[in-house]
Scaffold this active site. Structure first.
Site, PDB file in Angstrom:
ATOM      1  N   HIS A 202       2.319  -4.194  -1.391  1.00 10.73           N
ATOM      2  CA  HIS A 202       3.428  -3.787  -0.541  1.00 10.73           C
ATOM      3  C   HIS A 202       4.739  -3.757  -1.327  1.00 10.73           C
ATOM      4  O   HIS A 202       5.498  -2.803  -1.276  1.00 10.73           O
ATOM      5  CB  HIS A 202       3.535  -4.749   0.638  1.00 10.73           C
ATOM      6  CG  HIS A 202       4.785  -4.618   1.420  1.00 10.73           C
ATOM      7  ND1 HIS A 202       4.943  -3.653   2.386  1.00 10.73           N
ATOM      8  CD2 HIS A 202       5.952  -5.290   1.339  1.00 10.73           C
ATOM      9  CE1 HIS A 202       6.164  -3.762   2.875  1.00 10.73           C
ATOM     10  NE2 HIS A 202       6.804  -4.734   2.258  1.00 10.73           N
TER      11      HIS A 202
ATOM     12  N   GLU B 138      -4.608  13.322   1.814  1.00 11.11           N
ATOM     13  CA  GLU B 138      -5.546  12.339   2.329  1.00 11.11           C
ATOM     14  C   GLU B 138      -5.114  10.935   1.924  1.00 11.11           C
ATOM     15  O   GLU B 138      -4.386  10.747   0.962  1.00 11.11           O
ATOM     16  CB  GLU B 138      -6.931  12.615   1.761  1.00 11.11           C
ATOM     17  CG  GLU B 138      -7.455  13.982   2.092  1.00 11.11           C
ATOM     18  CD  GLU B 138      -8.001  14.054   3.494  1.00 11.11           C
ATOM     19  OE1 GLU B 138      -8.122  12.996   4.131  1.00 11.11           O
ATOM     20  OE2 GLU B 138      -8.288  15.163   3.943  1.00 11.11           O
TER      21      GLU B 138
ATOM     22  N   ASP C 217      -1.519  -1.023  -0.233  1.00  4.09           N
ATOM     23  CA  ASP C 217      -0.617  -0.790   0.891  1.00  4.09           C
ATOM     24  C   ASP C 217       0.090   0.546   0.663  1.00  4.09           C
ATOM     25  O   ASP C 217       0.152   1.038  -0.463  1.00  4.09           O
ATOM     26  CB  ASP C 217       0.408  -1.922   1.018  1.00  4.09           C
ATOM     27  CG  ASP C 217       1.094  -1.939   2.378  1.00  4.09           C
ATOM     28  OD1 ASP C 217       0.695  -1.139   3.253  1.00  4.09           O
ATOM     29  OD2 ASP C 217       2.019  -2.736   2.569  1.00  4.09           O
TER      30      ASP C 217
ATOM     31  N   ASP D  16      -4.073  -2.672   3.554  1.00  5.46           N
ATOM     32  CA  ASP D  16      -3.045  -2.830   4.592  1.00  5.46           C
ATOM     33  C   ASP D  16      -2.631  -1.457   5.113  1.00  5.46           C
ATOM     34  O   ASP D  16      -2.882  -0.442   4.471  1.00  5.46           O
ATOM     35  CB  ASP D  16      -1.829  -3.547   3.981  1.00  5.46           C
ATOM     36  CG  ASP D  16      -1.018  -4.271   5.046  1.00  5.46           C
ATOM     37  OD1 ASP D  16      -1.205  -3.970   6.247  1.00  5.46           O
ATOM     38  OD2 ASP D  16      -0.209  -5.139   4.680  1.00  5.46           O
TER      39      ASP D  16
END
Lengths: 979, 393
Positions: free
Chosen positions: A954, A789, A751, A821
């Site tokens: 996350h 990137e 994430d 994610d």
């Protein structure tokens, strides 16, 4: 016009409105959840955890990201329809869908299965059957962007060609009759094209290609496991009454450069084209069929020259064609406008009956986000209920308030509170993100208007909008639109300056986010039950139905809405079994196993012999209570717990904590865990402790808010249980597991956290499982500079993870499942063509190593809602509900899984898009593996909305980005220290 | 009626044209069509009409410009071409931000589809009627009826008519007969002035677009007649009685939110009252805190665990009995337990509240049921919340 906007640059003529089919807000801003709940991890709070398993502030649409200010790039297509500029939604900021890597990258390990099913569906004498079996039509999905380099004319996004390759379906654009084909296109397409179709002789009648009904082999994406469940969806079927939509290529000779002049000239010929047109300057869509070639003449107003306009029919499209979606969406926006709903950002709201939250000086507008899209099931209108939080005060008012409160740090405080926020302006209908504040400018300064003239802001607003600027010394807000490329390939940077006095803040104020009661009120306001949600949609449909003008607007293109939402069937995946150390159990209906895990021993526990408890003097009682309770609950969990080193602090200043922790860690080398009790919610103190314990002197740490211990004495037991379980995870223990049928599997979660204030630096959280039961995790963090990137340093992470896997298992994983994610639809190609190859390159680091891979993109901010239709009224579907047809994309293998138990609001499933599957997982396997992974997030004894690795990634990225501002120490990489 | 408006003036050069073409052509800066709009806007700013109608409103650009003029309460547009009007008419509807701070004035913008040759009572009672580049598009029959409709029937306080001055045409390249193919005629100054002499209006001629040096005698490129009604209107009622039949079709009505509407006024007042009360509360607590500091360095704990009574300097000496029934005549706010009492009189003295409500009665009426009041309704009450407490539970 906005001040400081550079002179209008001829935009790419056919830029798809990205918003059109991308209602799922995908912008990578930190969600409020980060801000509100970031602390919950380290400061476990029983009540909260019980109430909200995951994403408590996920009220549909409430906190959606607004599109940013739009510049007039999209207007071209729609001027033909008489529309004002459409707002351009923002893309994830750091994740730039650059052209790089998209073109010509080999998709070596993918199986190419060219499908060629071409059936002319509109028999017509002058229609040539489209192509032979080797050529397939290029799919054009609206909303997909063309990569950055906008080419001149053809509405053929090159990115898609590549994507099609990636999916093993070679498709070739058929609309290559355009003379102004981009440079890159021939290179890409030549091998695939039959020469005659490519670049026809100018002037010669181009062949007409009938767009095919999408009879392509349906991608295998339907699972069969589980029990069927009747579902309702927030999709409304659109029926197309028109037989076809006709595409014409328009040439002006002599050439007319000026686009508005082209529009004007086209308009003069309404008698030929009819009133219903969609024209972008060179391509014209009509619902009516004209002769093959039509020549019209016009007089150029500037010099009286006679201009010939040649209309050549190039395509006959089925009315639900992807090419039509953009202007259908424009039509629908008109419908919403006819209903007197106001466009804010991308959604439509009704500001006439707001809900006022006066204490916070804000109001909530309710409305809809709606877009027309084409899915596996055909043409649908996707409608979601949306709420907009708008502050009653201008930014200037807020600045004044900040000034009242902190005069010394005024500028810093403004920067902190304002930047990243979205404002709407008084005088036009645009929304802008505040990117910076220019303290050196005032409204007395001048800017250059598009005609080259200098004008002060004061004069500009007075002249154009009759607005008298009151505060002459206010600073100016800066908005930086996303960089765009001019047709010449030049990167265009511009700044838009806004007056605080004329801008209103949107979104929930920081202060309010900390007010749990207010947030509860708010959540209550915006969280509709499935029944209410459905009623709200019904209301909109009814309004459209009742409004003649609205109905007519749709009918112009032959569109007709169903009277109710779409109903279909999904299935509920079987319940899973959870394994503890000596026992295992089947999950119950509500998918919560708090009782079980506090009664029985966890899979593995780390005895905590050496730990230190830091607490300020006044929290001494809480400290004692906590430790005695921890001792009581440690037995059943099976964790050995010694008395801590009691460290009483004389005050609760950051300095005191930091110095004391440092000195204790320095003298006591064996310290396993640092536990701190802090008073109040103090982000700065929390950050300081975490920074110290995660970066400088690596040791697992647990920060506990004294209030969680004191305010609810009766709940202390469960608080202590949660804390102890969390501590066990942080020490390297394992709580519970699942049976994973796939052997030698590595699961990876990724994430990205975007820091709104630090120049958009983003942080990638990477986590990989290192054992076959998926209970050991290896984690890394990578910091990326803006415009870097996507996950450039992925290789580093994966090689590290594979080495660790080898260390633990003495073999490398045979299969790798990646859950990625934070990727929007428009960035899928970048993942496919750049990120995945990067990951695959890592395998070369090992000898003869070619594991199978499956990569899922995980999208949880989507607008699709599921209702269970098994009862009279719609209710939330059970956890484990899957829908893998009809609403799914025509281009990918994807499915929607609702994995969490819905406490309030509607069931918003998570969308999983399989972008790579060399592991040949069947749809059933994919769905079950994903659902299993939603069970093993150890901070919550139940299922969550996303697979645990995503949630871990996350948490990790958030901790690193929000508090550490640095990569955590490598010594911690095998523990879930970030929980 | 007027397609010309958005196509702008022909002599505004398109920058795409080769340089050579530029020589010898006349270019007005800003373009003449903009000058015409600005001319009207300036008039509006000068004369402050409340009701303005634009006949031949085309794409509604002038109406859009005028909606920002604070004096106007009614704007109306009329055009024969419904599609042209509809294309950009959404510009005339209120913006989202208009609902955030509703303006003092009310504003209604109405668009009608119809011909200036027809009478419709909806055009009665206007202060200003503008006909920008309209008349030259009228056919003979319509043109004949036009003066009677505008001057006789509508009879606004002021009429502004603009039309091309054909004397200027030789200076315009490429113009052979008329400046636009839809023009039915183009008048010279004499023709225009002769045509404009009936009814009880005084007229003044002016124009826009001065001719280049050497050709001064051709006059302005656009000629403008400004007609002012000689007598204040009195027979209006009779007129409207006569023509109750509607000849126009209403295309759209935009109602702007305004404080004249009770709903918005109430929101505004409640917002100010709560905001004002909050400031007073904080000021009070600020004072309170500074006094407390001496006794305890942990105010939070003290407030929470030892609720006690605290009064402002003025009420400090009052006995408990007295303060339990807050005196209506007292203006001073005070704290009782964890509740702050702010007398309505004090609230009413907040300038913004005062300005919005006007009277004390109105204030009481507007906030009733919307703001927490003491039992006898004489004071706004605010409960003191302890910030940290709010966060976690």
């Amino acid at each position: 016009m906005d001040p400081q906007r550079p002179p209008f640059q001829a935009p790419a003529p056919f830029r798809m409105p990205r918003g059109a089919c991308m209602p799922g807000p995908q912008q990578q801003l930190p969600q409020p959840e980060h801000l509100v709940r970031g602390r919950a991890a380290s400061v476990p709070c029983t009540s909260r955890m019980q109430r909200v398993p995951e994403e408590p502030w996920q009220p549909a649409g409430l906190v959606q990201q607004e599109p940013l200010a739009s510049v007039t790039t999209l207007s071209s297509m729609f001027q033909g329809l008489g529309f004002e500029t459409i707002l351009r939604p923002a893309l994830g900021r750091a994740v730039q869908p650059l052209g790089r890597g998209i073109l010509g990258r080999g998709m070596g390990d993918m199986e190419a299965k060219p499908k060629a099913v071409m059936q002319p569906t509109f028999p017509s004498p002058n229609v040539m059957p489209a192509g032979d079996s080797k050529v397939e039509r290029m799919l054009l999905s609206p909303g997909r962007i063309l990569g950055r380099g906008q080419m001149e004319a053809p509405p053929v996004p090159l990115g898609r060609a590549d994507m099609s390759l990636g999916r093993g379906l070679c498709k070739v654009p058929t609309d290559l009759t355009f003379p102004r084909t981009g440079v890159l296109q021939p290179q890409l397409l030549q091998p695939l094209l039959s020469p005659p179709r490519f670049a026809p002789q100018p002037g010669s009648p181009s062949p007409i290609l009938v767009e095919q009904m999408e009879r392509k082999e349906p991608v295998m994406k339907q699972g069969s496991k589980g029990t069927p469940l009747p579902l309702g969806l927030n999709l409304i079927k659109i029926h197309c009454k028109n037989e076809a939509v006709y595409q014409y290529h328009v040439t002006f000779s002599p050439n007319v450069e000026c686009k508005s002049m082209r529009f004007g000239m086209m308009k003069e010929h309404r008698s030929v084209t009819g009133e219903v047109t969609a024209f972008d300057g060179s391509i014209l869509y009509l619902p009516i069929k004209l002769p093959q070639t039509v020549d019209l003449t016009c007089q150029r107003k500037t010099d009286g020259a006679e201009i010939t306009i040649k209309l050549q029919m190039t395509k006959i499209l089925e009315p639900s064609s992807d090419l039509c979606i953009p202007f259908y969406n424009v039509v629908f926006r008109r419908v919403m406008r006819i209903l007197d709903l106001k466009l804010v950002g991308r959604n439509f709201y009704d500001p006439t009956s707001p809900t006022m939250l006066q204490q916070y000086r804000l109001q909530i507008w309710s409305g809809y986000s709606a877009s027309i899209r084409r899915t596996d099931g055909g043409l649908f209108l996707l409608v979601d209920v949306s709420h907009k939080v708008i502050r009653n005060d201008s930014v200037l008012d807020i600045m004044h308030a900040i000034y009242q409160q902190s005069r010394e740090n005024f500028q810093d405080e403004c920067t902190k509170q304002l930047i990243g926020n979205i404002v709407i302006t008084r005088y036009n209908n645009h929304t802008y993100r505040i990117d910076d504040i220019d303290w050196n400018k005032t409204p007395k300064d001048s800017f250059t208007m598009s005609d080259g003239k200098e004008i002060t802001f004061i004069d500009y607003y007075s002249k154009n909008y009759g607005i008298t600027v009151r505060e002459l010394d206010q600073p100016l807000l800066i908005h930086r639109p996303n960089e765009r490329q001019t047709p010449q390939g030049k990167l265009q940077r511009s700044e838009i300056l806004l007056l605080p006095e004329l801008s209103y803040m949107t979104g929930i104020p920081e202060k309010m986010k900390k007010d749990f009661r207010a947030m509860k009120d708010l959540t209550h306001q915006v969280n509709l039950s499935p029944k209410q949600h459905h009623a709200s949609l019904g209301n909109l449909l009814h309004r459209i139905e009742e409004n003649e003008a609205a109905r007519k607007e749709m009918a112009r293109w032959g569109l007709c809405l169903d009277k109710d939402v779409y109903k279909t069937q999904g299935h509920v995946l079987p319940m899973e079994r959870i394994n503890l150390r000596t026992s295992s159990f089947q999950t119950s209906e509500d998918l919560n196993w708090t009782k079980e895990i506090t009664r029985d021993a966890a899979i593995s526990t780390i005895p905590m012999h050496y730990w230190a408890l830091f607490y300020p003097k006044r929290a001494v009682n809480q400290a004692r209570e906590l430790v005695s309770m921890l001792e009581k609950v440690s037995g059943p969990i099976g964790m050995q717990l010694n008395q801590p080193a009691w460290v009483e602090l004389k005050d609760d200043r950051i300095e005191t904590y930091a110095r004391t922790i440092k000195s204790i860690l320095g003298t006591e080398g064996k310290m396993q865990m640092v536990v701190c009790i802090i008073t109040g919610t103090r982000d700065d103190l929390y950050g300081a402790i975490k920074k110290l314990c995660c970066v400088q002197s690596p040791v697992p740490s647990q920060v506990i808010n004294a209030r969680t211990i004191t305010t609810q004495p009766n709940k202390l037991r469960s608080v202590a249980q949660k804390i102890l379980l969390q501590i066990n995870c942080k020490l390297g223990g394992e709580l519970w597991g699942m049976d994973i049928p796939l052997k030698q599997l590595m699961v990876i979660g990724m994430d990205v956290y975007h820091d709104p204030s630090r120049g958009m630096r983003s942080v990638v959280g990477f986590i990989a499982s290192t054992n076959h039961t998926l209970t050991k995790w290896y984690s890394r963090v990578v910091f990326q500079m803006p415009h870097q990137e996507i996950a450039d340093s992925l290789k580093l992470c994966l090689v590290g993870a594979l080495q660790k896997f080898y260390e633990v298992n003495h073999c490398l994983p045979v299969k790798i499942a990646v859950y990625r994610d934070g990727v929007s639809d428009s960035q899928l190609n970048t993942v496919v063509s750049y990120e995945i190859p990067q990951l695959q390159q890592c395998f070369q680091a090992f000898e003869n190593y070619q594991p199978k891979m499956v990569v899922f993109v995980v999208q949880k901010k989507i607008n699709t809602n599921l209702y269970s239709a098994s009862t009279e009224h719609f209710v939330s579907p059970a956890p484990g509900t899957v829908i893998d047809h009809t609403v799914t994309s025509r281009d990918w293998v994807d499915f929607y899984l609702l994995s969490h138990h819905v406490q309030q609001g509607c069931g918003i499933p998570t969308r999983y898009i399989c972008v790579l599957n060399t592991a040949n997982l069947s749809p059933d396997h994919m769905q079950r593996l994903t659902f299993k992974l939603c069970h093993v997030y150890w901070n919550w004894p139940g299922t969550i909305r996303v697979p645990a690795p995503c949630k871990y990634a996350h948490k990790l990225a958030f901790l690193a980005g929000q508090f550490l501002h640095h990569e955590p120490a490598i010594q911690l990489c095998e523990r879930l220290f970030f929980l | 009626t007027l397609i010309t408006k958005n196509i702008s003036c022909y002599f505004m050069m398109d920058t795409n044209l080769p340089k050579d073409d530029l020589t010898g052509t006349i270019k007005f800066i800003p373009p003449l069509y903009k000058q015409r709009y600005q001319f009207i806007k300036d008039l509006v700013i000068k004369y402050k009409p409340k009701k303005v109608a634009d006949l031949g409103c085309a794409d509604c650009t002038l109406l859009w410009m005028l909606k920002f003029c604070k004096c106007i309460e009614v704007l109306a547009g009329l055009d024969i071409r419904e599609n042209v009007m509809k294309e950009r008419m959404h510009r005339l509807s209120p913006l989202p931000a208009d609902y955030l701070q509703p303006s003092e004035r009310s504003l209604t913008v109405t668009l009608h589809h119809g011909s200036v040759a027809h009478k419709d009572p909806c055009m009665l009672g206007f202060d200003l009627v503008t006909c920008i580049e309209l008349i030259e598009h009228l056919g003979a029959a319509e043109l004949e009826k036009f003066p009677e409709v505008v001057f006789g029937f509508m009879a606004p306080a002021m009429v502004v008519i603009s039309t091309p001055n054909s004397e200027f045409n030789p200076l315009l390249p490429g113009v052979t007969l008329f400046r636009h193919s839809d023009h039915k005629f183009e008048w010279d100054r004499a023709q225009f002035q002769n045509a404009s002499t009936r009814y009880d209006y005084t007229v003044e001629f002016t124009g826009l677009g001065t001719p280049p040096p050497g050709s001064e005698d051709v006059g302005f490129c656009t000629q403008i007649g400004m007609f002012v009604r000689k007598y204040p209107k009195n027979g209006e009622a009779v007129n409207s009685e006569k023509h109750t039949e509607h000849a126009y079709k209403t295309v759209s009505i935009s109602l702007y939110p305004s404080l004249k509407e009770e709903k918005y006024l109430q929101n505004a007042v409640v917002s100010e009252v709560i905001f004002g009360a909050d400031i007073i509360k904080r000021r009070l607590l600020g004072d309170f805190k500074s006094e407390c500091k001496e006794h305890s360095d942990d105010l939070e704990t003290k407030l929470k665990f030892q609720p006690f009574k605290y009064y402002m300097r003025y009420s400090k000496n009052l006995s408990l009995a007295e303060t339990e029934k807050p005196a209506a005549d007292s203006m001073e706010p005070f704290i009782d337990g964890n509740t702050v009492y702010i007398p309505l009189a004090k609230i009413f003295s907040i300038p913004k509240v005062n300005q919005l409500c006007g009277t004390f009665e109105k204030l009481s009426k507007l906030i009733a049921g919307k703001v927490a009041l003491s039992n006898d309704g004489s004071a706004v009450i605010v409960t003191i919340k302890y910030e940290n407490e709010e966060q976690e539970n």
